[in-house]
Design an enzyme around this catalytic site. Structure first.
Site, PDB file in Angstrom:
ATOM      1  N   GLU A 154       0.887  -1.162   0.000  1.00 13.69           N
ATOM      2  CA  GLU A 154       0.000   0.000   0.000  1.00 13.69           C
ATOM      3  C   GLU A 154       0.930   1.217   0.000  1.00 13.69           C
ATOM      4  O   GLU A 154       1.665   1.444   0.962  1.00 13.69           O
ATOM      5  CB  GLU A 154      -0.786  -0.072   1.307  1.00 13.69           C
ATOM      6  N   ASP A 180      -3.950   9.235  10.011  1.00 13.64           N
ATOM      7  CA  ASP A 180      -2.556   8.839  10.212  1.00 13.64           C
ATOM      8  C   ASP A 180      -2.044   9.355  11.547  1.00 13.64           C
ATOM      9  O   ASP A 180      -2.215  10.528  11.887  1.00 13.64           O
ATOM     10  CB  ASP A 180      -1.681   9.402   9.089  1.00 13.64           C
TER      11      ASP A 180
END
Length: 256
Positions: A45, A56
């Site tokens: 990914e 994140d």
């Protein structure tokens, strides 16, 4: 057949590794992916660095900031994917944000992703119904899989809507936190994984967020078709010494 579909037909306990494009150095994306494939990783990914990420945690945020400072751009990332595809058949997902797609031009972004050799996309802030209305036909015509995320807070009716729009696999976020959480798997998380497994969804599932070692990887594999590791791998890329050796040693700690 799309490489992601092919992988899920052929393998169990899939190991998907997240890396940030352009990190630790701008031109490391290609050698890092090739080394991951050599180490036995099933799918990668590739994160598209963004200055205002959604989920994140600090480790991946730091890698994105460094990659942007390194001069990485979407155009450069597409070139890097093309270079990987010349040398490797590993399934590749691009993970970015809707703003990046819109700034590039949505149709042009989808076309360039497919042309470069990516097999699918993860756009965490793209709602499934918006995707169905605006991008699904184009993505499917290009052969791109679209992976959506669900979390412990996603209700059953919504999960089924997301599962219908999704293709490739469903990304099961393990907990209500950002990436990089290293807490041990809790009983309630495992109950959540069982609930998802028992729903008999049309897509296979991979568990992500908090997967950082062999134990958490193997636990995730008890409930899903595999797992995704991101922050723990990004930390590995920052270790002193040989990038290739550090990658090989890290993957051996997960699967050998």
């Amino acid at each position: 057949m799309n490489k992601i579909d092919q992988l899920f037909r052929q393998k169990k306990n899939i190991l998907n590794i997240y890396l940030t494009a352009g990190f630790p150095q701008r031109d490391d994306t290609v050698p890092v992916v090739l080394e991951l494939e050599k180490a036995g990783v099933d799918m990668v990914e590739i994160g598209l660095p963004f200055s205002d990420p959604l989920a994140d945690g600090p480790v991946i945020q730091h890698s994105s900031t460094a990659a942007i400072q390194n001069g990485i751009t979407l155009q450069k990332i597409f070139q890097q994917v093309r270079e990987i595809r010349k040398q490797s058949e590993i399934p590749i997902l691009l993970m970015g944000y809707l703003n990046q797609m819109m700034a590039y031009g949505e149709e042009a972004f989808l076309e360039e992703a497919a042309r470069s050799g990516a097999d699918g996309l993860i756009i965490p802030d793209l709602p499934a119904d918006f995707y169905n209305r605006h991008y699904r036909q184009k993505a499917e015509s290009l052969g791109l899989k679209m992976v959506f995320l669900i979390s412990p807070q996603t209700g059953e009716a919504r999960i089924r809507i997301v599962d219908e729009a999704c293709s490739g696999f469903l990304y099961v976020v393990s907990s209500a936190s950002v990436t990089g959480n290293k807490a041990a798997m809790q009983t309630e998380q495992q109950a959540y994984f069982r609930r998802i497994r028992n729903m008999q969804l049309k897509n296979p599932t991979l568990i992500g967020f908090g997967i950082h070692d062999r134990h958490t990887f193997e636990t995730a594999c008890q409930y899903a078709h595999g797992a995704i590791i991101g922050s723990a791998f990004i930390r590995t890329l920052e270790k002193p010494g040989s990038l290739q050796q550090n990658i090989q040693e890290f993957i051996k700690t997960i699967r050998s």
